[in-house]
Enzyme design. Structure first.
Site, PDB file in Angstrom:
ATOM      1  N   GLU A 207     -13.110  -2.656 -18.968  1.00  0.00           N
ATOM      2  CA  GLU A 207     -13.708  -1.361 -18.666  1.00  0.00           C
ATOM      3  C   GLU A 207     -14.391  -0.723 -19.874  1.00  0.00           C
ATOM      4  OE1 GLU A 207     -15.057   1.964 -16.838  1.00  0.00           O
ATOM      5  OE2 GLU A 207     -14.175   0.234 -15.842  1.00  0.00           O
ATOM      6  N   GLU A 208     -13.793  -0.865 -21.053  1.00  0.00           N
ATOM      7  CA  GLU A 208     -14.271  -0.103 -22.203  1.00  0.00           C
ATOM      8  C   GLU A 208     -14.897  -0.945 -23.307  1.00  0.00           C
ATOM      9  OE1 GLU A 208     -14.374   2.675 -21.297  1.00  0.00           O
ATOM     10  OE2 GLU A 208     -12.620   3.182 -20.105  1.00  0.00           O
ATOM     11  N   SER A 604     -18.576  10.938 -12.395  1.00  0.00           N
ATOM     12  CA  SER A 604     -17.738  10.383 -13.446  1.00  0.00           C
ATOM     13  C   SER A 604     -17.718  11.348 -14.631  1.00  0.00           C
ATOM     14  CB  SER A 604     -18.213   8.983 -13.836  1.00  0.00           C
ATOM     15  OG  SER A 604     -17.252   8.303 -14.597  1.00  0.00           O
ATOM     16  N   ASP A 680      -9.702   4.942  -6.160  1.00  0.00           N
ATOM     17  CA  ASP A 680     -10.307   4.848  -7.482  1.00  0.00           C
ATOM     18  C   ASP A 680      -9.276   4.314  -8.482  1.00  0.00           C
ATOM     19  OD1 ASP A 680     -11.655   5.241  -9.909  1.00  0.00           O
ATOM     20  OD2 ASP A 680     -12.653   7.045  -9.170  1.00  0.00           O
ATOM     21  N   HIS A 712     -14.180   3.713  -7.803  1.00  0.00           N
ATOM     22  CA  HIS A 712     -14.931   4.671  -8.610  1.00  0.00           C
ATOM     23  C   HIS A 712     -16.398   4.737  -8.211  1.00  0.00           C
ATOM     24  CE1 HIS A 712     -15.371   7.392 -11.914  1.00  0.00           C
ATOM     25  NE2 HIS A 712     -16.250   6.637 -12.533  1.00  0.00           N
TER      26      HIS A 712
END
Length: 739
Positions: A207-208, A604, A680, A712
């Site tokens: 994800e990051e 978001s 989500d 999401h």
């Protein structure tokens, strides 16, 4: 604060005038998401065959723009043809595994189906296509398909090994490989079990860090490196996956800010041998494995980051002992940004860092000392290719303007002024040919949809792959009469730094008339929204509904250098809100905007910003606010993202308190709509439900729209239309009440 209209607007308006009035149609929400796509035939995931004779890509199906098929373009003949119809491999009703759903969410391709990835083999004869949970090899010559797996399990993260001997993949948290010569399947790692998996990338890596894999082949297939990911230290956050007809409780390993991370070990193994070597890099919950690089068959490098993300270390690894040796360390006072720019040379390597305040290329020789290859107050956005014979490196950057991405080249042996290769007035993405002598380039601007061509290394067009001309046959042509060319300009921030905006007026704009306006906000780090790119979608729909549409990249957003970014460190929402409100003040001062009818909408981080703006702006600033999937308290979000900007909750309690929306909820006066997917797994649903509860307890009026089964990226057939329709009806109710 000067505005300008891109010169390409003239061509669009001329074409619009030339088209028959009979072609003019209303752009509806349904048409935005219908097929064919309004952007036209825009190839995705371009890749050259190893010999450069073919260019393959994914193309949206004309009858279903969410479904992607595999196509090939013959460079010599100039002919394009479909290689694989995805419907032959994956039916519409196929159910993805939980791991594949999560991976597609992380890659932001959750709305796509069919063929979403593929890979050439090293001989250029076959292409690996994962589909419907199994693996297939496509013979390029006759388009025949060889099925490699047919199991009850779900195979994912599949790769053809560099020398073409194996196809590796993950199944049930375990790394396997198929010997292509014999067809025999072998297990490369120990078996995954419980919270321990092998060859995988943990949640924050996907994800990051944009590290979507946990296994890497050496260039000659002699070694495979893989992770051992132990998530037993990570908190289990029960997540209610609420669908239309049932509720599933998913015990998700989710490392919230300040809480323990997974422990990621790294191992080296030779296929066919039982012995594995552990890489002694100091794995712990307080260190991150960010990147793994092979530099030839015998040289392995890793990039690691400390928990505070102020120090990134590049190290070499001894393949026999697993010992690591530090090569270079980049330190930043605020945080480190990662890249994928490691490139091996015959002697040394190229790499990029932001040690000067802007990302630039360094060359490391045999002595390990770096030499600056590029410099200046602009960002290198990525290394595209290296021509070792000429001693040149090709890279993308925003040297002329932050609004555009271009391809450049420069000598890394005798650095000088970079040479821009691509045409100005467009934003480019490129895929260099294996020999570095040509590239496939996709370019667009605010009024021109993406066009893909083959170009010489000097930027001369050889031939179109997908010209996608905006002519009378283009899917967007019927709506050109109502197209409005964006205007771009700048606003000065409080510290004197320049912020860029994009403004779109209604196509039937009348001087002297005041219009309602919508601030489309994101505002978060690692994202740039204001670029010279095509605006033929929802932004045009909004202006056709009579709105002025405004976007501003505030300080803290991406591709502007560390000084522009770092101002938000430990105090997220303060600078961004101040900058956006300055933009709204400018917008409200324009004689064509009704200052009493300005709305704000975002998703978001943009949803987070929408809440803060609605809650903290002076009374009457906004007439309506639509917040989608917002983070509402950073202690509810993941470690790597949150701590990069905010440190831990224990180390920065004041910052976490002020950056949360909860201290400001009593001040809600702006009409508010909140939207969230009920499944989500990124910004978990409780971010919104906690706000719901407090607003209800305080007897505050607001509206909500929740989507069962949606994660999401809320979207899909019917859902995308409903989401935008819900947003527009809410904004219309409050911003068009008094005309």
């Amino acid at each position: 604060m000067k505005s300008h209209v891109l010169k390409a607007a003239g061509a669009v308006l001329a074409l619009s005038a030339a088209l028959s009035p009979a072609l003019a149609e209303e752009l509806t929400i349904e048409r935005l998401y219908d097929s064919p796509s309004l952007t036209g035939a825009a190839p995705r995931a371009l890749a050259y065959s190893p010999d450069g004779s073919m260019l393959t890509f994914l193309r949206a199906n004309e009858e279903d723009q969410a479904r992607l098929d595999l196509w090939a373009y013959d460079v010599e003949t100039g002919e394009a043809s479909m290689l694989v119809d995805s419907k032959t491999l994956e039916p519409d009703d196929f159910e993805l595994s939980e791991e594949e759903k999560a991976l597609r969410e992380r890659k932001r391709i959750a709305s796509s189906k069919g063929i979403v990835q593929y890979q050439w083999d090293s001989q250029g004869e076959q292409i690996l296509v994962p589909s419907a949970g199994d693996l297939f090899l496509v013979n390029v010559a006759d388009k025949s398909v060889r099925r490699l797996t047919e199991t009850e399990g779900f195979e994912y993260d599949a790769k053809v090994s560099p020398s073409g001997g194996y196809v590796s993949f993950l199944r049930d948290g375990t790394l396997y490989a198929i010997d292509l010569a014999s067809g025999r399947e072998q297990r490369l790692s120990p078996r995954g079990e419980g919270a321990v998996s092998y060859g995988t990338a943990e949640f924050v890596a996907q994800e990051e860090m944009s590290r979507y894999t946990g296994n890497w082949w050496s260039p000659d297939d002699s070694y495979v490196v893989y992770t051992r990911t132990d998530e037993s230290t990570v908190d289990i956050i029960p997540r209610f996956d609420i669908a239309a007809g049932d509720v599933t409780v998913i015990e998700q390993r989710y490392p919230r800010a300040g809480r323990p991370n997974a422990v990621v070990d790294l191992f080296i193994r030779e296929p066919g041998k039982r012995r594995q070597v552990k890489v002694e890099w100091g794995a712990s919950p307080d260190t991150y494995l960010a990147r793994v690089h092979w530099a030839g068959a015998e040289r392995l490098f890793i990039e690691t980051v400390n928990r505070d993300q102020t120090e990134l270390t590049l190290s070499s690894v001894d393949l026999r002992s697993g010992e690591v040796t530090e090569v270079h360390t980049e330190q930043q006072p605020a945080w480190i940004n990662l890249s994928d720019d490691f490139r091996s040379l015959d002697e040394g390597f190229l790499w990029t860092t932001e040690e000067t305040g802007y990302r630039h290329i360094l060359r490391f020789g045999k002595d390990g000392e770096p030499v600056q290859v590029t410099s200046g107050d602009w960002q290198v956005l990525g290394i595209s290719a290296v021509d070792k014979e000429a001693g040149e490196v090709y890279f993308t950057a925003n040297r002329e303007t932050p609004l555009e991405r271009h391809l450049y080249k420069v000598s890394y042996l005798e650095p000088g002024e970079p040479e821009r290769i691509t045409e100005e007035g467009r934003t480019w993405s490129v895929r260099m040919a294996p020999d570095g002598k040509s590239f496939a380039g996709t370019s667009q601007n605010a009024n021109t949809p993406p066009q893909t061509g083959l170009y010489t290394a000097d930027g001369e067009l050889i031939t179109w792959v997908a010209e996608n001309a905006l002519d009378e046959d283009h899917p967007y042509a019927p709506y050109l009469d109502a197209h409005s060319a964006p205007e771009y300009g700048t606003i000065e921030a409080e510290d004197g730094q320049v912020m860029h905006y994009r403004l779109i007026k209604p196509y039937d704009f009348e001087p002297g008339k005041e219009y309602p306006a919508i601030l489309q906000v994101y505002g978060g780090p690692h994202v740039q929204r204001v670029t010279n790119s095509f605006t033929g979608g929802s932004l045009q729909y909004m202006q056709q509904q009579g709105y002025v549409v405004f976007q501003l990249d505030n300080r803290g957003s991406y591709n502007r250098g560390k000084t522009f970014e770092d101002v938000i460190h430990r105090q997220m929402s303060d600078i961004e809100v101040a900058d956006q409100l300055q933009g709204v003040k400018w917008l409200a001062s324009q004689d064509f905007v009704d200052a009493d009818r300005i709305g704000v909408s975002g998703w978001s981080y943009g949803g987070y910003m929408t809440l803060h703006l609605a809650l903290r702006a002076p009374e009457g600033t906004f007439g309506a606010a639509v917040s989608g999937a917002p983070v509402t308290d950073w202690s509810l979000y993941d470690t790597f993202y949150t701590e990069r900007y905010m440190d831990t909750p224990e180390g920065n309690p004041e910052g976490y308190e002020s950056s949360s929306v909860f201290p400001y909820l009593d001040d809600l006066e702006t009409p508010l709509l909140m939207i969230h997917g009920m499944a989500d797994d990124n910004v978990t649903f409780d971010n919104s439900t906690r706000v719901f509860a407090i607003l209800q307890e305080g007897n505050k009026e607001f509206e909500m729209m929740t989507y069962p089964g949606q994660r999401h990226g809320v979207g899909g057939e019917g859902i995308s239309e409903h989401r935008l329709g819900t947003t527009m009806r809410f904004l219309d109710k409050y911003l068009k009440a008094v005309e």
